[in-house]
Scaffold this active site. Structure first.
Site, PDB file in Angstrom:
ATOM      1  N   ASP A   1       0.858  -1.175   0.000  1.00  8.65           N
ATOM      2  CA  ASP A   1       0.000   0.000   0.000  1.00  8.65           C
ATOM      3  C   ASP A   1       0.894   1.224   0.000  1.00  8.65           C
ATOM      4  OD1 ASP A   1      -2.338   1.755   0.736  1.00  8.65           O
ATOM      5  OD2 ASP A   1      -3.244  -0.176   1.152  1.00  8.65           O
TER       6      ASP A   1
ATOM      7  N   HIS B   1      -3.709   6.340   2.855  1.00  7.03           N
ATOM      8  CA  HIS B   1      -4.335   5.052   2.540  1.00  7.03           C
ATOM      9  C   HIS B   1      -3.651   3.911   3.292  1.00  7.03           C
ATOM     10  CE1 HIS B   1      -5.784   1.697  -0.039  1.00  7.03           C
ATOM     11  NE2 HIS B   1      -6.824   2.483  -0.232  1.00  7.03           N
TER      12      HIS B   1
ATOM     13  N   SER C   1     -11.402  -1.020  -0.039  1.00  2.00           N
ATOM     14  CA  SER C   1     -10.033  -1.150   0.502  1.00  2.00           C
ATOM     15  C   SER C   1     -10.070  -1.596   1.940  1.00  2.00           C
ATOM     16  CB  SER C   1      -9.326   0.215   0.468  1.00  2.00           C
ATOM     17  OG  SER C   1      -8.914   0.549  -0.814  1.00  2.00           O
TER      18      SER C   1
END
Lengths: 208, 411
Positions: B167, B198, B343
């Site tokens: 990520d 994120h 996600s």
């Protein structure tokens, strides 16, 4: 598709399995490495040696061929053979066959020779090598080997050799420094300096 | 020591002290409008090499040979060689080449792939994090409420299970994540991994510590987290990754023996990544991926065979469903934010895999059929979502937890 690589090196000595073959003097070497792309490989090498009873450095040439495979688990194995010949001293010519297993940072091999260095000795040589990558282009490595004479007139006590060192790669150059040690003096090797038990060895290699 | 030895030793010391010797490679995160291709050359299995001066255990000659071939290939096809990375897991050496404007990317890829010197070639693909803006605020962690996380944690915390998180950068200093990262690596560029939103949120949802310093509790607060930065924060709303950065991180995760690989991202089908996913699966690694709601088949890698696809709503494709709306998660800088998207549903499932695997290390969780879901009644809100306790009970019969049917639910 086959891949061919050439490298040339300059070392402070030609040390082989703990033994100085060039009487402690700097030695140049040339290697050719060929990978067929299907697991088969071959190589040729030439280097300088200064053997027992000779007054000058002469050439050592060698060739090897083998087959190596990498399995799904990440472990590899290989087998092959080598042949080594000495200009000016063809009596020392010898051959070996070997088999080995390889991991990501280590490998272990077993070699057998029916006539080691032409001395009418059957020998087994076992080695373990480990290389650990450090930050960026640096690494340290260690080697342990044991030579065992199976038959013949020679001393039956195994001859151990150890090396530990570090190397740095920058571009096409590779610089390496190592400490080499052996467990005892041995006259099995036809080396001019067979009584030297340990040494520092430094080398610079250029790969093309 | 001979004089030559001393001189070579001096040269080595200079090399050690001068990291500037490192060759400068272009940042794989290139500017807009510049196309790149990935060219794979065969990487021979490691083997014996003669060395007049033994001790050279690296593949320097092989690498030089392949570099020569790659340079010749680039020259022959009118592209520029930029960077390379070996992928021993696949038996290839991956070269990144830049395509100049004026050449059609598809033609270049096709011609390179046909060249007998290459194993295969593909365009560099871009992947994006599957997060969307929160529409409203919720005060509670949906997963904690749904799965009664605190009770579950008396049975399992995911201890010892290794989860690789591919990520954007994770904030390793965040109170919820301090000390939780077993690895913190950057495969995008050569800097220390930065704190990005994120990756920090995904890592926090998977494994934030269950202590006084953390305001959220991770699903697997004692799992070993491998933070592998393969993506970067392009803007406040967009996280991007590409084939090369993801492949490098996958190669690392596989060799680091991760138990789970979390891919909260989606993009086009990618040959290099597909092969790495297969290699991971062959080694018993479970890959969890977020479904791309914009793609009819769920997108890639979620739709790749053997990958556990996760969404936050019912989908046409086989996928697990976990909460994916307004989840409180750590944000860079020490604070928290509410995040939404598949996600984060995927992150929750990765955490649950760790909870199961701590108790049943060989549980085969790669198929959706191994997971138990909530029935349609009494609560419509959670129907079809994964029931963590029931799944744990299915995997290991020694478990004593109850899927508590609560009349009060945020759901």
């Amino acid at each position: 598709m086959a891949q061919l690589a050439i490298d040339a090196s300059l070392a402070s000595d030609n040390v082989y399995r703990g033994i100085s073959l060039n009487d402690g003097d700097p030695a140049a070497a040339l290697n050719l490495n060929w990978d067929a792309g299907n697991g088969w490989y071959a190589a040729g090498m030439a280097s300088q040696v200064h053997l027992y009873r000779l007054t000058h450095s002469s050439a050592q040439v060698g060739a090897d061929a083998g087959y190596a495979v990498r399995t799904e688990s990440g472990l590899g194995w290989e087998f092959g053979g080598t042949a080594t010949a000495f200009a000016d001293s063809s009596g020392y010519n010898y051959g070996e066959v070997y088999a080995g297993v390889l991991g990501e940072h280590w490998n272990a091999r077993l070699y057998f020779s029916p006539d080691y260095f032409g001395r009418s000795e059957r020998t087994l040589y076992a080695e373990f090598n480990y290389a650990h990558p450090l930050h960026d282009h640096l690494r340290w490595f260690a080697h342990a080997g044991a030579l065992h004479v199976l038959s013949g007139r020679h001393d039956k006590i195994p001859l151990y050799d150890l090396a530990i060192g570090t190397g740095a790669r920058f571009g096409a150059f590779d610089l390496q420094v190592q400490w080499v040690d052996t467990s005892r003096v041995d006259y099995l090797y036809p080396a001019a300096a067979a009584d030297t038990r340990h040494a520092w060895v430094a080398s610079l290699t250029f790969s093309y | 020591m001979t004089t030559l030895c001393a001189r070579l030793l001096a040269a080595w010391l200079i090399a050690w002290a001068a990291p500037a010797f490192a060759s400068a490679f272009a940042d794989p995160a290139t500017g807009a409008g510049e196309a790149q291709v990935l060219v794979m050359l065969h990487l021979p299995a490691p083997h014996y090499r003669p060395a007049a001066n033994y001790g050279s255990y690296e593949d320097a000659p092989g690498h030089a040979a392949r570099r020569r071939i790659a340079t010749a290939l680039a020259s022959a096809h009118g592209v520029t060689l930029e960077s390379d990375w070996p992928m021993p897991v696949l038996g290839v050496d991956c070269y990144v080449m830049r395509v100049p404007p004026g050449l059609a990317l598809a033609d270049v890829v096709r011609d390179l792939a046909r060249d007998p010197r290459t194993q295969w070639a593909q365009p560099m693909n871009t992947f994006h994090g599957l997060d969307r803006h929160a529409e409203s605020l919720y005060a509670l962690q949906p997963g904690a409420n749904l799965w009664h996380l605190r009770e579950l944690h008396t049975l399992s915390t995911g201890r010892g299970v290794r989860i690789a998180i591919l990520d954007s950068g994770v904030d390793a200093n965040h109170p919820a994540l301090a000390g939780r990262l077993s690895e913190d690596r950057n495969f995008v560029d050569a800097t220390d991994p930065p704190a990005e939103s994120h990756g920090t949120a995904v890592a926090g949802i998977i494994g934030a510590a269950a202590g006084d310093n953390a305001r959220v509790v991770g699903i697997a607060p004692q799992a070993r987290l491998l933070a592998l930065r393969a993506c970067w924060q392009e803007s406040a709303e967009q996280t991007l990754c590409n084939s090369f950065t993801l492949a490098k991180a996958m190669q690392f995760a596989i060799q680091a023996r991760a138990d789970v690989i979390n891919l909260s991202l989606g993009g086009p089908r990618d040959e290099l990544l597909a092969r790495l996913l297969d290699a991971a699966r062959a080694r018993g690694i479970l890959t969890v991926a977020a479904v791309d709601p914009q793609a009819p088949d769920g997108g890639f890698p979620a739709s790749h065979a053997g990958v556990l696809a996760v969404s936050d709503v019912a989908t046409a494709i086989p996928a697990l469903i976990a909460p994916g709306r307004d989840i409180p998660a750590p944000a860079p800088g020490g604070g928290y934010s509410f995040v939404s998207g598949t996600s984060f549903a995927a992150a929750e499932i990765s955490g649950l895999v760790a909870l199961v695997r701590q108790l049943a290390p060989t549980a085969a969780l790669g198929r959706t059929a191994a997971w138990v879901t909530f029935p349609a009644s009494p609560s419509q809100a959670r129907a079809g979502m994964v029931d963590a306790c029931a799944t744990l009970r299915k995997a290991t019969s020694a478990i004593a937890c109850a899927s508590v049917q609560s009349t009060h639910t945020a759901w």
